[in-house]
Design an enzyme around this catalytic site. Structure first.
Site, PDB file in Angstrom:
ATOM      1  N   SER A 273      16.064 -23.612 -71.964  1.00  0.00           N
ATOM      2  CA  SER A 273      16.904 -24.771 -72.043  1.00  0.00           C
ATOM      3  C   SER A 273      18.411 -24.108 -71.809  1.00  0.00           C
ATOM      4  CB  SER A 273      16.957 -25.136 -73.720  1.00  0.00           C
ATOM      5  OG  SER A 273      17.950 -25.850 -73.825  1.00  0.00           O
TER       6      SER A 273
ATOM      7  N   TYR B  33      17.422 -23.738 -82.303  1.00  0.00           N
ATOM      8  CA  TYR B  33      16.686 -24.072 -80.975  1.00  0.00           C
ATOM      9  C   TYR B  33      16.972 -23.237 -79.959  1.00  0.00           C
ATOM     10  CZ  TYR B  33      15.399 -26.725 -76.888  1.00  0.00           C
ATOM     11  OH  TYR B  33      15.015 -27.233 -75.620  1.00  0.00           O
TER      12      TYR B  33
ATOM     13  N   LYS C  48      14.525 -20.086 -77.747  1.00  0.00           N
ATOM     14  CA  LYS C  48      14.268 -20.178 -76.192  1.00  0.00           C
ATOM     15  C   LYS C  48      14.744 -18.941 -75.520  1.00  0.00           C
ATOM     16  CE  LYS C  48      12.301 -24.104 -75.835  1.00  0.00           C
ATOM     17  NZ  LYS C  48      11.017 -24.414 -75.311  1.00  0.00           N
TER      18      LYS C  48
HETATM   19  C1  UD1 Z   1      20.526 -30.889 -76.451  1.00  0.00           C
HETATM   20  C2  UD1 Z   1      20.300 -29.537 -76.383  1.00  0.00           C
HETATM   21  C3  UD1 Z   1      19.729 -29.167 -75.233  1.00  0.00           C
HETATM   22  C4  UD1 Z   1      18.258 -29.686 -75.338  1.00  0.00           C
HETATM   23  C5  UD1 Z   1      18.315 -30.908 -75.719  1.00  0.00           C
HETATM   24  C6  UD1 Z   1      16.974 -31.606 -75.971  1.00  0.00           C
HETATM   25  C7  UD1 Z   1      22.280 -28.126 -76.817  1.00  0.00           C
HETATM   26  C8  UD1 Z   1      23.750 -27.729 -76.606  1.00  0.00           C
HETATM   27  N1  UD1 Z   1      21.691 -29.045 -76.231  1.00  0.00           N
HETATM   28  O1  UD1 Z   1      21.051 -31.481 -75.872  1.00  0.00           O
HETATM   29  O2  UD1 Z   1      19.636 -27.875 -74.770  1.00  0.00           O
HETATM   30  O3  UD1 Z   1      17.368 -29.241 -74.407  1.00  0.00           O
HETATM   31  O4  UD1 Z   1      19.160 -31.152 -76.777  1.00  0.00           O
HETATM   32  O5  UD1 Z   1      16.774 -32.367 -76.969  1.00  0.00           O
HETATM   33  O6  UD1 Z   1      21.748 -27.610 -77.910  1.00  0.00           O
HETATM   34  N2  UD1 Z   1      25.031 -38.590 -78.294  1.00  0.00           N
HETATM   35  C9  UD1 Z   1      25.448 -39.640 -78.752  1.00  0.00           C
HETATM   36  N3  UD1 Z   1      24.832 -40.510 -79.716  1.00  0.00           N
HETATM   37  C10 UD1 Z   1      23.571 -40.259 -79.937  1.00  0.00           C
HETATM   38  C11 UD1 Z   1      22.752 -39.078 -79.327  1.00  0.00           C
HETATM   39  C12 UD1 Z   1      23.716 -38.264 -78.502  1.00  0.00           C
HETATM   40  O7  UD1 Z   1      26.531 -40.124 -78.672  1.00  0.00           O
HETATM   41  O8  UD1 Z   1      22.887 -40.895 -80.547  1.00  0.00           O
HETATM   42  C13 UD1 Z   1      25.706 -37.688 -77.344  1.00  0.00           C
HETATM   43  C14 UD1 Z   1      25.928 -36.494 -77.872  1.00  0.00           C
HETATM   44  O9  UD1 Z   1      26.895 -36.148 -78.724  1.00  0.00           O
HETATM   45  C15 UD1 Z   1      26.053 -35.721 -76.371  1.00  0.00           C
HETATM   46  C16 UD1 Z   1      25.390 -36.498 -75.331  1.00  0.00           C
HETATM   47  O10 UD1 Z   1      25.095 -37.878 -76.089  1.00  0.00           O
HETATM   48  O11 UD1 Z   1      27.440 -35.705 -75.834  1.00  0.00           O
HETATM   49  C17 UD1 Z   1      23.641 -36.034 -75.341  1.00  0.00           C
HETATM   50  O12 UD1 Z   1      23.363 -35.594 -76.495  1.00  0.00           O
HETATM   51  P1  UD1 Z   1      21.813 -35.299 -76.533  1.00  0.00           P
HETATM   52  O13 UD1 Z   1      20.805 -36.304 -75.851  1.00  0.00           O
HETATM   53  O14 UD1 Z   1      21.355 -35.164 -78.077  1.00  0.00           O
HETATM   54  O15 UD1 Z   1      21.373 -33.923 -76.089  1.00  0.00           O
HETATM   55  P2  UD1 Z   1      22.399 -32.687 -76.164  1.00  0.00           P
HETATM   56  O16 UD1 Z   1      22.839 -32.347 -77.469  1.00  0.00           O
HETATM   57  O17 UD1 Z   1      23.330 -32.555 -75.015  1.00  0.00           O
END
Ligand code: UD1
Length: 326
Positions: A116, A140, A144
């Site tokens: 990841s 997490y 990895k």
């Molecule tokens: C995280 C991990 C990534 C992992 C992935 C798998 C980190 C930095 N990244 O990605 O390595 O493979 O999870 O699950 O640890 N968001 C919202 N509302 C929501 C959900 C998300 O605003 O309900 C935003 C988050 O703040 C972020 C973006 O959407 O900016 C993507 O979030 P998400 O899909 O959870 O993935 P990551 O956190 O980027």
């Protein structure tokens, strides 16, 4: 080749398994169906239901004889890993050590491992290449990185050759529409948006609008799951051909913001998709974008389906079909 896909009923594993089988490889699947779906199991696969924590059982499966293992059976909610590290220690570290040891004991010398971008932590520069410092911000990501380091030792000590694939944000569903099994209890942004569009949740939370990005929301590198599956095949072929291990980033090299995704989902689904602005989620960087130059150079791989509309429209079709919304 005959390939054992561990976690092959899951979201990414199902796309990998289908592609390998479509390209003429023999595919067997190990899955405990904790997050995966029976809908992702096709009649041309062998299926073994069980846990990677059960070493004697796992070894028995591997002794059936495989050329390679593709291992995608892990827990992946970065936030949860900070609250329940025990779960991640067991599933992601102990479970993977079982897979590696069983593979060696069964005489299997090739493994493709789902790593990841979380191994890098807070970015020091963009785009992130494989030489970027590794400093995971969540447990997490630590699990990895730990497995990558164990794999490097097993390469030296046991001749186990591996491909460690550092995924950025994986999204989308297979453009042919064959795979539509949904993940259980998703926490990632695009499935959450889809659940709101489908009426399964009243609204979603936008985690922060005060980031130093063009619209203030978090920017991520979204890589289409079918592009990712193609990279697994190319990586396995590389390791088999070159007899060398490999560690590569897999991303689209472009960034999309939370609001861009919500707007596109509203346009494509025709649904209102209510969104509440809330505070930042701890540990979330403002922006993550990959350099995939190494994957291009070594594997001849590049993203072909990772544009915004394909990411959303293929996911929405899988949701409509699985939830029988049409
Ligand atoms: C995280 C991990 C990534 C992992 C992935 C798998 C980190 C930095 N990244 O990605 O390595 O493979 O999870 O699950 O640890 N968001 C919202 N509302 C929501 C959900 C998300 O605003 O309900 C935003 C988050 O703040 C972020 C973006 O959407 O900016 C993507 O979030 P998400 O899909 O959870 O993935 P990551 O956190 O980027």
């Amino acid at each position: 080749m005959k390939v054992l896909v561990v976690g092959g009923a899951g979201y990414i594993g199902s796309h990998v398994a289908r592609l390998f089988a479509d390209k003429g490889h023999g595919v067997d699947i190990v899955d405990n169906l904790s997050t995966g779906s029976r809908d992702n199991l096709f009649p041309d696969y062998g299926f073994f239901e069980g846990s990677i924590l059960d070493y004697p059982w796992l070894l028995g499966v591997m002794r059936r004889g495989y050329d390679a293992i593709v291992h995608l059976a892990a827990s992946k909610a970065a936030g949860e890993s900070m609250l329940v590290p025990e779960k991640y220690s067991l599933q992601n570290i102990s479970g993977t050590i079982n897979i590696i040891n069983a593979a060696c004991e069964a005489g299997i010398r090739t493994i493709v491992f789902s790593s990841s971008a979380a191994v890098y932590g807070e970015p020091k520069y963009l785009p992130i290449d494989e030489l970027h410092p590794q400093n995971p911000e969540n447990y997490y990501g630590f699990t990895k990185l730990e497995i990558e380091r164990i794999l490097a030792w097993y390469d030296r000590l046991k001749g186990l050759k591996f491909a460690a694939l550092r995924y950025f944000n994986v999204a989308g569903y297979d453009p042919a529409g064959v795979i539509h099994g949904l993940e259980k209890n998703p926490a990632n942004l695009i499935p959450v948006i889809m659940e709101v569009a489908a009426g399964m949740r009243p609204a979603l939370d936008v985690f922060g609008t005060d980031y130093p990005t063009p619209d203030g929301t978090g920017v991520r590198d979204y890589i289409h799951v079918s592009d990712l599956a193609a990279a697994h095949l190319a990586a396995l072929e590389y390791v088999a051909r070159e007899g060398k291990s490999l560690t590569v980033n897999l991303g689209s090299e472009s960034g999309l913001s939370v609001l861009e995704l919500i707007e596109a989902a509203r346009r494509i689904t025709g649904k209102a998709i209510p969104a509440n602005i809330v505070g930042r989620r701890p540990g979330d960087p403002a922006k993550l974008v990959a350099s995939s130059a190494t994957a291009k150079r070594l594997l001849g791989w590049e993203a072909r389906h990772s544009d915004l509309d394909t990411l959303i429209s293929t996911t929405w079709r899988a949701y409509r079909r699985s939830l029988k919304l049409d």
